[in-house]
Design a protein around this motif. Sequence first.
Motif, mmCIF file in Angstrom:
data_model
loop_
_atom_site.group_PDB
_atom_site.id
_atom_site.type_symbol
_atom_site.label_atom_id
_atom_site.label_comp_id
_atom_site.label_asym_id
_atom_site.label_seq_id
_atom_site.Cartn_x
_atom_site.Cartn_y
_atom_site.Cartn_z
ATOM 1 N N ARG A 41 41.283 20.981 26.561
ATOM 2 C CA ARG A 41 42.017 22.021 27.263
ATOM 3 C C ARG A 41 41.325 22.387 28.564
ATOM 4 N NH1 ARG A 41 44.115 26.311 22.646
ATOM 5 N NH2 ARG A 41 45.206 24.804 21.350
ATOM 6 N N PRO A 42 42.069 22.652 29.642
ATOM 7 C CA PRO A 42 43.532 22.621 29.721
ATOM 8 C C PRO A 42 44.121 21.209 29.734
ATOM 9 C CG PRO A 42 42.599 23.031 31.876
ATOM 10 C CD PRO A 42 41.453 23.038 30.926
ATOM 11 N N GLN A 43 43.291 20.188 29.870
ATOM 12 C CA GLN A 43 43.749 18.811 29.785
ATOM 13 C C GLN A 43 42.669 17.963 29.143
ATOM 14 O OE1 GLN A 43 44.145 16.892 33.652
ATOM 15 N NE2 GLN A 43 42.739 18.353 34.585
ATOM 16 N N VAL A 44 43.064 16.796 28.661
ATOM 17 C CA VAL A 44 42.116 15.924 27.982
ATOM 18 C C VAL A 44 41.187 15.286 29.008
ATOM 19 C CG1 VAL A 44 41.830 13.907 26.501
ATOM 20 C CG2 VAL A 44 43.759 15.449 26.138
ATOM 21 N N MET A 45 39.886 15.489 28.830
ATOM 22 C CA MET A 45 38.892 14.935 29.740
ATOM 23 C C MET A 45 38.037 13.916 28.992
ATOM 24 S SD MET A 45 39.422 16.468 32.655
ATOM 25 C CE MET A 45 37.904 16.118 33.564
ATOM 26 N N TRP A 46 37.805 12.783 29.632
ATOM 27 C CA TRP A 46 37.001 11.723 29.027
ATOM 28 C C TRP A 46 35.689 11.537 29.776
ATOM 29 C CZ3 TRP A 46 37.777 8.520 24.785
ATOM 30 C CH2 TRP A 46 38.996 8.681 24.114
ATOM 31 N N GLU A 47 34.620 11.377 29.006
ATOM 32 C CA GLU A 47 33.340 11.010 29.608
ATOM 33 C C GLU A 47 33.391 9.511 29.856
ATOM 34 O OE1 GLU A 47 29.204 10.239 27.640
ATOM 35 O OE2 GLU A 47 29.337 12.398 28.092
ATOM 36 N N CYS A 48 33.165 9.125 31.090
ATOM 37 C CA CYS A 48 33.234 7.717 31.477
ATOM 38 C C CYS A 48 31.925 7.274 32.117
ATOM 39 C CB CYS A 48 34.379 7.483 32.464
ATOM 40 S SG CYS A 48 36.005 7.974 31.850
ATOM 41 N N VAL A 49 31.570 6.026 31.877
ATOM 42 C CA VAL A 49 30.385 5.446 32.493
ATOM 43 C C VAL A 49 30.834 4.415 33.518
ATOM 44 C CG1 VAL A 49 28.281 4.120 32.135
ATOM 45 C CG2 VAL A 49 28.982 5.821 30.445
ATOM 46 N N CYS A 50 30.361 4.581 34.728
ATOM 47 C CA CYS A 50 30.709 3.658 35.810
ATOM 48 C C CYS A 50 29.786 2.444 35.756
ATOM 49 C CB CYS A 50 30.577 4.374 37.157
ATOM 50 S SG CYS A 50 31.157 3.395 38.579
ATOM 51 N N ASP A 51 30.228 1.335 36.317
ATOM 52 C CA ASP A 51 29.407 0.125 36.337
ATOM 53 C C ASP A 51 28.094 0.334 37.082
ATOM 54 O OD1 ASP A 51 31.324 -1.185 34.912
ATOM 55 O OD2 ASP A 51 32.124 -2.360 36.585
ATOM 56 N N ASN A 69 33.095 12.814 34.282
ATOM 57 C CA ASN A 69 34.192 13.259 33.428
ATOM 58 C C ASN A 69 35.502 13.149 34.201
ATOM 59 O OD1 ASN A 69 32.367 13.889 31.411
ATOM 60 N ND2 ASN A 69 32.225 16.035 31.989
ATOM 61 N N ILE A 70 36.462 12.401 33.649
ATOM 62 C CA ILE A 70 37.732 12.138 34.320
ATOM 63 C C ILE A 70 38.876 12.492 33.385
ATOM 64 C CG2 ILE A 70 39.143 10.413 35.509
ATOM 65 C CD1 ILE A 70 36.531 10.751 36.901
ATOM 66 N N SER A 71 39.950 13.058 33.917
ATOM 67 C CA SER A 71 41.091 13.400 33.075
ATOM 68 C C SER A 71 41.809 12.132 32.625
ATOM 69 C CB SER A 71 42.071 14.303 33.836
ATOM 70 O OG SER A 71 42.749 13.577 34.842
ATOM 71 N N ALA A 72 42.368 12.190 31.414
ATOM 72 C CA ALA A 72 43.110 11.049 30.882
ATOM 73 C C ALA A 72 44.282 10.711 31.791
ATOM 74 C CB ALA A 72 43.598 11.364 29.474
ATOM 75 N N THR A 73 44.879 11.740 32.374
ATOM 76 C CA THR A 73 46.023 11.545 33.270
ATOM 77 C C THR A 73 45.642 10.675 34.464
ATOM 78 O OG1 THR A 73 46.959 13.689 32.657
ATOM 79 C CG2 THR A 73 47.728 12.706 34.708
ATOM 80 N N ARG A 117 36.121 0.317 37.443
ATOM 81 C CA ARG A 117 34.698 0.228 37.100
ATOM 82 C C ARG A 117 34.311 1.204 35.991
ATOM 83 N NH1 ARG A 117 31.540 -0.175 42.945
ATOM 84 N NH2 ARG A 117 32.664 -2.026 43.748
ATOM 85 N N LEU A 118 35.255 2.026 35.553
ATOM 86 C CA LEU A 118 34.959 3.043 34.554
ATOM 87 C C LEU A 118 35.253 2.565 33.140
ATOM 88 C CD1 LEU A 118 36.557 6.128 36.345
ATOM 89 C CD2 LEU A 118 34.117 5.617 36.173
ATOM 90 N N THR A 119 34.364 2.930 32.221
ATOM 91 C CA THR A 119 34.591 2.673 30.798
ATOM 92 C C THR A 119 34.625 4.015 30.085
ATOM 93 O OG1 THR A 119 33.433 0.543 30.862
ATOM 94 C CG2 THR A 119 33.731 1.565 28.711
ATOM 95 N N ALA A 120 35.762 4.303 29.436
ATOM 96 C CA ALA A 120 35.905 5.575 28.723
ATOM 97 C C ALA A 120 35.041 5.564 27.466
ATOM 98 C CB ALA A 120 37.364 5.812 28.364
ATOM 99 N N LYS A 121 34.267 6.634 27.258
ATOM 100 C CA LYS A 121 33.357 6.718 26.113
ATOM 101 C C LYS A 121 33.832 7.697 25.046
ATOM 102 C CE LYS A 121 30.323 3.687 27.414
ATOM 103 N NZ LYS A 121 30.129 2.453 26.617
ATOM 104 N N LYS A 122 34.028 8.956 25.441
ATOM 105 C CA LYS A 122 34.420 9.960 24.447
ATOM 106 C C LYS A 122 35.119 11.131 25.118
ATOM 107 C CE LYS A 122 29.965 12.354 24.644
ATOM 108 N NZ LYS A 122 28.763 12.810 23.896
ATOM 109 N N ILE A 123 35.912 11.861 24.318
ATOM 110 C CA ILE A 123 36.577 13.057 24.813
ATOM 111 C C ILE A 123 35.559 14.191 24.893
ATOM 112 C CG2 ILE A 123 38.307 14.819 24.281
ATOM 113 C CD1 ILE A 123 39.970 12.680 22.941
ATOM 114 N N VAL A 124 35.518 14.868 26.032
ATOM 115 C CA VAL A 124 34.578 15.983 26.197
ATOM 116 C C VAL A 124 35.296 17.326 26.176
ATOM 117 C CG1 VAL A 124 32.808 14.662 27.396
ATOM 118 C CG2 VAL A 124 34.666 15.662 28.714
ATOM 119 N N SER A 125 36.603 17.325 26.381
ATOM 120 C CA SER A 125 37.378 18.562 26.268
ATOM 121 C C SER A 125 38.857 18.211 26.142
ATOM 122 C CB SER A 125 37.155 19.481 27.474
ATOM 123 O OG SER A 125 37.711 18.915 28.644
#
Length: 200
Positions: free
Chosen positions: A83-93, A99-103, A73-81
């Motif tokens: 370090r220490p890992q890549v975090m993406w701002e996601c919008v849920c349905d 904010n969810i890690s790319a991993t 249900r998540l759509t990745a929008k943009k990178i917010v950080s």
Amino acid sequence: MNKKDLTGRVFGYWTVIKPGEAIKGRQTWLCRCKCGNEKYVYGYSLLSGDSKSCGCLGKPSRIVDLSGKRFGRLTAKKIVSKRPQVMWECVCDCGKTVNISATNLKAGKAKSCGCINAERMRSLSYEGTNPLSVLSPKLSKRNTTGVKGVSRERKKYIMEIMFKGKRIRERYDTLEEAANRRKELERELYSNIIKKAPAS
């Protein structure tokens, strides 16, 4: 010694932050790279184009562009950080932003803001009672008797159980009596609910 002010100027991936010390008559500048690294660089290296990054410019990017991609249900929008890992701002349905890690996104460990689990828990409830919760053997951190739903109050043992949003509370002289009563009510109240509860 007069020097040309490079503060704020951009050279490749470098953004000049402030002047540093002069080393052997050559002015250095504190620069921040696009990747976040900071380093003192000679001014002549910036102006001549000899230095354009901390070294990351020539390295293949390890960051995968997930923008616009869906994960459950998540759509990745943009990178917010980064370090220490890549975090993406996601919008849920459902409309919530998280904010969810790319991993976790790529591994399928995150598929919603948490609303999927909340809906599942509601679907398992029947008339205000969730049998999976009340029948779980897990004890509260405050439990001191070792029996679920039974606590000690002064010289009495208190048996408690939730049913259809209401709390049933009874007092007993011994732990055995309270424990037996709790098991009796579990069988009496929840056996029928488990049968009627919707499938997950």
